[in-house]
Design a protein around this motif. Sequence first.
Motif, short mmCIF file in Angstrom:
data_model
loop_
_atom_site.label_atom_id
_atom_site.label_comp_id
_atom_site.label_asym_id
_atom_site.label_seq_id
_atom_site.Cartn_x
_atom_site.Cartn_y
_atom_site.Cartn_z
N TRP A 95 0.82 -1.21 0.00
CA TRP A 95 0.00 0.00 0.00
C TRP A 95 0.86 1.26 0.00
CZ3 TRP A 95 -5.11 1.01 -0.64
CH2 TRP A 95 -5.95 -0.10 -0.73
N GLN A 96 2.06 1.17 0.53
CA GLN A 96 2.96 2.33 0.47
C GLN A 96 3.27 2.67 -0.99
OE1 GLN A 96 7.31 2.03 1.01
NE2 GLN A 96 7.01 3.20 2.90
N LEU A 97 3.60 1.65 -1.79
CA LEU A 97 3.87 1.86 -3.21
C LEU A 97 2.64 2.37 -3.93
CD1 LEU A 97 5.94 -1.40 -3.94
CD2 LEU A 97 6.84 0.93 -3.75
N ALA A 101 2.18 6.28 -5.30
CA ALA A 101 1.98 6.47 -6.74
C ALA A 101 0.78 7.39 -7.00
CB ALA A 101 1.77 5.12 -7.42
N ILE A 102 -0.26 7.23 -6.19
CA ILE A 102 -1.45 8.09 -6.34
C ILE A 102 -1.15 9.51 -5.88
CG2 ILE A 102 -3.82 8.46 -5.54
CD1 ILE A 102 -4.07 5.40 -5.29
N TYR A 103 -0.51 9.64 -4.72
CA TYR A 103 -0.20 10.99 -4.21
C TYR A 103 0.79 11.72 -5.10
CZ TYR A 103 -2.55 10.04 0.27
OH TYR A 103 -3.49 9.78 1.24
N SER A 104 1.63 10.98 -5.81
CA SER A 104 2.62 11.62 -6.67
C SER A 104 1.97 12.42 -7.80
CB SER A 104 3.57 10.57 -7.26
OG SER A 104 2.88 9.71 -8.16
N LEU A 105 0.72 12.09 -8.12
CA LEU A 105 0.00 12.85 -9.15
C LEU A 105 -0.19 14.30 -8.73
CD1 LEU A 105 -2.73 10.20 -10.08
CD2 LEU A 105 -0.62 10.69 -11.32
N GLY A 117 -0.67 10.41 5.53
CA GLY A 117 -0.25 9.21 6.25
C GLY A 117 -1.37 8.60 7.06
N PHE A 118 -2.16 9.44 7.72
CA PHE A 118 -3.23 8.93 8.60
C PHE A 118 -4.29 8.20 7.80
CE2 PHE A 118 -7.33 9.32 10.70
CZ PHE A 118 -7.04 8.83 11.95
N TRP A 119 -4.81 8.82 6.76
CA TRP A 119 -5.88 8.18 6.00
C TRP A 119 -5.37 7.02 5.16
CZ3 TRP A 119 -10.49 8.73 7.66
CH2 TRP A 119 -10.85 9.89 8.33
N GLY A 120 -4.10 7.05 4.79
CA GLY A 120 -3.52 5.89 4.14
C GLY A 120 -3.52 4.68 5.07
N LEU A 121 -3.18 4.91 6.34
CA LEU A 121 -3.18 3.84 7.33
C LEU A 121 -4.59 3.35 7.62
CD1 LEU A 121 -1.30 2.19 9.14
CD2 LEU A 121 -1.53 3.94 10.90
N ASN A 193 1.87 0.30 10.52
CA ASN A 193 2.31 1.67 10.78
C ASN A 193 3.78 1.84 10.40
OD1 ASN A 193 2.38 3.84 13.73
ND2 ASN A 193 2.25 4.32 11.59
N LEU A 194 4.60 0.85 10.76
CA LEU A 194 6.02 0.89 10.45
C LEU A 194 6.27 0.83 8.94
CD1 LEU A 194 9.04 0.72 11.26
CD2 LEU A 194 8.74 -1.76 11.44
N ALA A 195 5.59 -0.10 8.27
CA ALA A 195 5.82 -0.29 6.84
C ALA A 195 5.29 0.88 6.02
CB ALA A 195 5.16 -1.59 6.37
#
Length: 254
Positions: A95-97, A101-105, A117-121, A193-195
């Motif tokens: 999910w980090q990758l 990739a989505i946020y990089s847009l 970071g919060f909503w990604g988690l 959270n770490l990953a």
Amino acid sequence: PFLMGIVFSFTKYRTIVDFEFTGFQNYVIAFGKGSTFWHALGVSVYFVIVTVLIINVGAYLIALLLTKSLKGTSFFRSLFFMPNLIGGIVLGYIWQLLLNAIYSLWGQTLTSNFNNGFWGLVILTCWQQIGYMMVIYIAAISAVPEDVLESAKIDGASRTMTTLKITIPMTMPSITICLFMTLTNGFKLFDQNLALNGYTSPDNMLLAMDIYNTMFNSSGNNMGPGQAKSVVFFLLVMLVSWTQLRATRQKEVE
């Protein structure tokens, strides 16, 4: 080890056989001015509230849908359950990758700000746990007596009224279990959270990761303060879990 951990929270710890008692000094350091504990606690409470609501409401609604006589329900049950079979660290890096990739847009990353970071988690955790809770809810809903549902239908109760007045009250034991599991899992969450956020995003550290970071990734000897945090963390989770169990068990019906 648990009892030893309590003892070490009152010591200046060097090794398992080399320590000296310092009273409550570690607790003063761990929770005093400049401590990261209170920020991590606030983030954890916010995270737990959001994920407990989304996971349980989402899982219950999916369970209601997949207990109907529809084609392909077995396939969708397996599909929703599959994310739970993947390890937290693996999920975190996948999910980090994906999210980066989505946020990089928009020229951002997961660590660009707190919300990313919060909503990604939150998304990762809900995606992983909804399927597991769904299985528990499906078992509970399937066990509701058909004669009770038929009686409600004959009396003119709508599907919504039947769900609210019969299905949910009769499945309260499963709701108690799922609330307990999602509540404790939320507070104890570490590997995802770490990953996902790593050490470069201290704003998104939950309590478990903050304790680990205090013990092993700070300069100086911080084993004592870290252990003091873990003792308080245990008491906090125990108190919240006990309160939740007592409150929801009172709602259970025979």
